[in-house]
Every structure is written in C-alpha cells, then in structure tokens.
Design a protein around this motif. Structure first.
Motif, PDB file in Angstrom:
ATOM      1  N   VAL A   1       0.383  -0.937  -0.101  1.00 32.34           N
ATOM      2  CA  VAL A   1       0.114  -0.147  -0.060  1.00 32.34           C
ATOM      3  C   VAL A   1       1.268   1.320   0.109  1.00 32.34           C
ATOM      4  O   VAL A   1       0.432   2.638  -0.849  1.00 32.34           O
ATOM      5  N   PHE A   2       1.584   1.107   0.863  1.00 36.97           N
ATOM      6  CA  PHE A   2       2.528   2.178   0.814  1.00 36.97           C
ATOM      7  C   PHE A   2       3.484   2.546  -0.230  1.00 36.97           C
ATOM      8  O   PHE A   2       3.847   3.458  -1.530  1.00 36.97           O
ATOM      9  N   LEU A   3       4.478   1.363  -1.397  1.00 36.50           N
ATOM     10  CA  LEU A   3       4.436   1.501  -2.637  1.00 36.50           C
ATOM     11  C   LEU A   3       3.453   1.708  -3.850  1.00 36.50           C
ATOM     12  O   LEU A   3       4.163   2.451  -4.545  1.00 36.50           O
ATOM     13  N   VAL A   4       2.271   1.529  -3.305  1.00 32.41           N
ATOM     14  CA  VAL A   4       1.337   1.947  -4.234  1.00 32.41           C
ATOM     15  C   VAL A   4       1.192   3.169  -4.505  1.00 32.41           C
ATOM     16  O   VAL A   4       1.498   4.211  -5.941  1.00 32.41           O
TER      17      VAL A   4
ATOM     18  N   ILE B   1       8.511   9.884   3.778  1.00 33.77           N
ATOM     19  CA  ILE B   1       8.317   9.190   4.836  1.00 33.77           C
ATOM     20  C   ILE B   1       6.925   8.784   5.114  1.00 33.77           C
ATOM     21  O   ILE B   1       5.326   9.771   4.483  1.00 33.77           O
ATOM     22  N   GLY B   2       6.624   7.677   6.217  1.00 32.94           N
ATOM     23  CA  GLY B   2       5.327   7.119   6.199  1.00 32.94           C
ATOM     24  C   GLY B   2       4.888   7.794   7.574  1.00 32.94           C
ATOM     25  O   GLY B   2       5.785   7.635   9.186  1.00 32.94           O
TER      26      GLY B   2
ATOM     27  N   HIS C   1       9.228   0.020   6.360  1.00 33.04           N
ATOM     28  CA  HIS C   1      10.471   0.007   6.610  1.00 33.04           C
ATOM     29  C   HIS C   1      10.494  -0.646   5.469  1.00 33.04           C
ATOM     30  O   HIS C   1      11.686  -0.730   4.345  1.00 33.04           O
ATOM     31  N   ALA C   2       9.392  -1.957   4.931  1.00 28.61           N
ATOM     32  CA  ALA C   2       9.889  -3.325   4.047  1.00 28.61           C
ATOM     33  C   ALA C   2       9.840  -2.260   2.158  1.00 28.61           C
ATOM     34  O   ALA C   2      10.549  -2.941   1.409  1.00 28.61           O
ATOM     35  N   ALA C   3       9.433  -0.873   3.027  1.00 28.22           N
ATOM     36  CA  ALA C   3       9.351   0.109   1.508  1.00 28.22           C
ATOM     37  C   ALA C   3       9.741   0.816   1.264  1.00 28.22           C
ATOM     38  O   ALA C   3       9.936   1.175   0.614  1.00 28.22           O
ATOM     39  N   GLY C   4      11.051   0.637   2.244  1.00 26.89           N
ATOM     40  CA  GLY C   4      12.153   1.610   1.975  1.00 26.89           C
ATOM     41  C   GLY C   4      12.494   2.859   2.687  1.00 26.89           C
ATOM     42  O   GLY C   4      13.295   4.212   1.714  1.00 26.89           O
TER      43      GLY C   4
END
Ligand code: B16
Ligand code: MG
Length: 221
Positions: free
Chosen positions: A152-155, A168-169, A181-184
């Motif tokens: 969802v963050f990569l989208v 920044i999330g 974090h997994a999205a970098g």
C-alpha cells in the motif's frame, strides 16, 4: 535526497476509528460468547478485516470453527455495524495537530497521500472533510496484500512518481511500521505499541506533529 511526500495511515493517525472497530468487533464476539477486550483490540490495528476476525478466533482457540465463507459472512456483518457507527464522524474527529500539519506540509510543496488498510477509508476521509487535501488515496480496495506487506505504501509512492527515499510514512500500528520499512521509507510512529520493530521517530501523539521536527529527524531539514 529531499523529502517530497508524506504518506499517512488513516485509522489512528488522521482520526481515531479504533474505538468504532472495537465496538463493532465486540458486538460480534459477544454474539458467539468469545472473549475480546480493548487490549486484544490493539492486535487488530492496521490488520485487514478478515485477518482481524481470525485473530479473535485464535484468541478463543476457535481457529477451525468457521469455513472461509462463514468467516467472510461474519466479517461483513461486523463491517455493517462499523459503517453504521462511522456515520457519526465529523471534521471535529480529525486528531489534534493534524489539520495544521497537513496544511504546513502542503504549503511547502510536500505531496500528501493516504495508505490505509481500511476499505472504508474514502468514506471516513469524506466525513472528516479532508479528502481533497490528499494527492493520492490508496485504500485496501487498491492492494492485494495488507500490512506488514509494503504494497500500500509502494502504490502511493508509484502514484506520486517518487522514490522510497523521498517519502516519509506515518503509522500507529506495529504492522504499519514494518510495512513502511519494507517499502524502504523513513517511519514516524504515533503512539505505537511497539512489540518488535521500532519506528525511526516515535511521537506520543499527533499533537507533537511538526514539519520541521519530522524533516530534521529524517535528516532532511
Ligand atoms: P475495514 P488503517 C485499518 O486501517 C484499521 O487499523 C484496522 O483495525 C482495520 O481492521 C483495517 O483498517 C480494515 O478496515 O474493515 O474498514 O476495511 O489503520 O490501515 O487506516
Ligand atoms: Mg492505523
């Protein structure tokens, strides 16, 4: 690399719908005589609807009680109760400090997006009257894998045409911090009940949100 976007979780970051999720699940749990309290509810934050029901079943040693179809049916019933409850949401339910933070970020040209595990996210944002502040809204309907998967963050990142280092999330749930974090991306935690992975910056509440503070912490001031 400078920060070009803030990507927000919805429930627990922009507004507090956890209480409504709790009340709706509690009503369903009571129907079956299942134990379910507010501490258990912490485990459902950021987790998908169907996975939430499975966690309640696990807590009660009832993993095998329902078929997949039945689980869908009862999760839908919970959602109907939840949808009724969130009709009461108004702009007053935007969490403290959020409006000013969004406006300040926007005035600096920082893009804003929502990365929510909730299929009800668009409706909640409309009721809060903040939907039009966001450049992109990704809800659970737009992704196939839920947090802690980064999808969802990569989208959001891709829809904004940016790189992970430029985003920044913001999250209130452990599963969400892991997803960021997994999205970098750099992770700001809001009152996270940390059980494994720590956010990069931990704030006690949304009232502490401040654009300069966040950018400085992320080394991007
Ligand atoms: P729905 P978020 C999440 O939203 C909630 O934290 C979580 O408790 C809920 O189960 C999930 O949405 C699914 O919500 O049943 O409305 O589709 O925190 O990712 O904005
Ligand atoms: Mg949340």
């Amino acid at each position: 690399m400078s920060c070009k976007a803030f990507i927000f979780d919805l429930d627990g970051v922009l507004t507090d719908t956890a209480r409504y999720h709790y009340l709706a699940w509690k009503q369903l749990a009571d129907q079956f005589g299942f134990h379910f309290d507010e501490k258990d509810n912490e485990r459902l934050k950021g987790v998908s609807r169907i996975r939430s029901f499975e966690i309640i079943l696990e807590i009660n040693g009832a993993e095998n009680r329902f078929t997949e179809e039945e689980k869908e049916k009862w999760a839908n019933e919970k959602n109907q109760k939840y949808v009724e409850l969130i009709r009461a949401i108004t702009p007053d339910d935007v969490l403290p400090g959020v409006q000013a933070f969004l406006d300040d970020a926007k005035s600096r040209g920082i893009k804003l997006a929502v990365a929510s595990a909730s299929r009800n996210a668009p409706q909640v944002l409309e009721s809060l009257k903040i939907a039009d502040k966001f450049d992109y809204i990704a809800d659970a309907g737009k992704v196939s894998k839920t947090k802690p998967d980064p999808e969802v963050f990569l989208v959001c990142r891709d829809a904004l045409g940016l790189k992970s280092e430029e985003c920044i999330g913001f999250e209130d749930a452990q599963a969400g911090i892991e997803a960021i974090h997994a999205a970098g991306m750099y992770a700001v935690g809001i009152n996270v009940d940390v059980t494994s992975e720590e956010p990069d910056l931990h704030l006690k509440s949304t009232a502490e949100l401040n654009v300069d503070r966040v950018l400085a912490a992320a080394g991007q001031a």
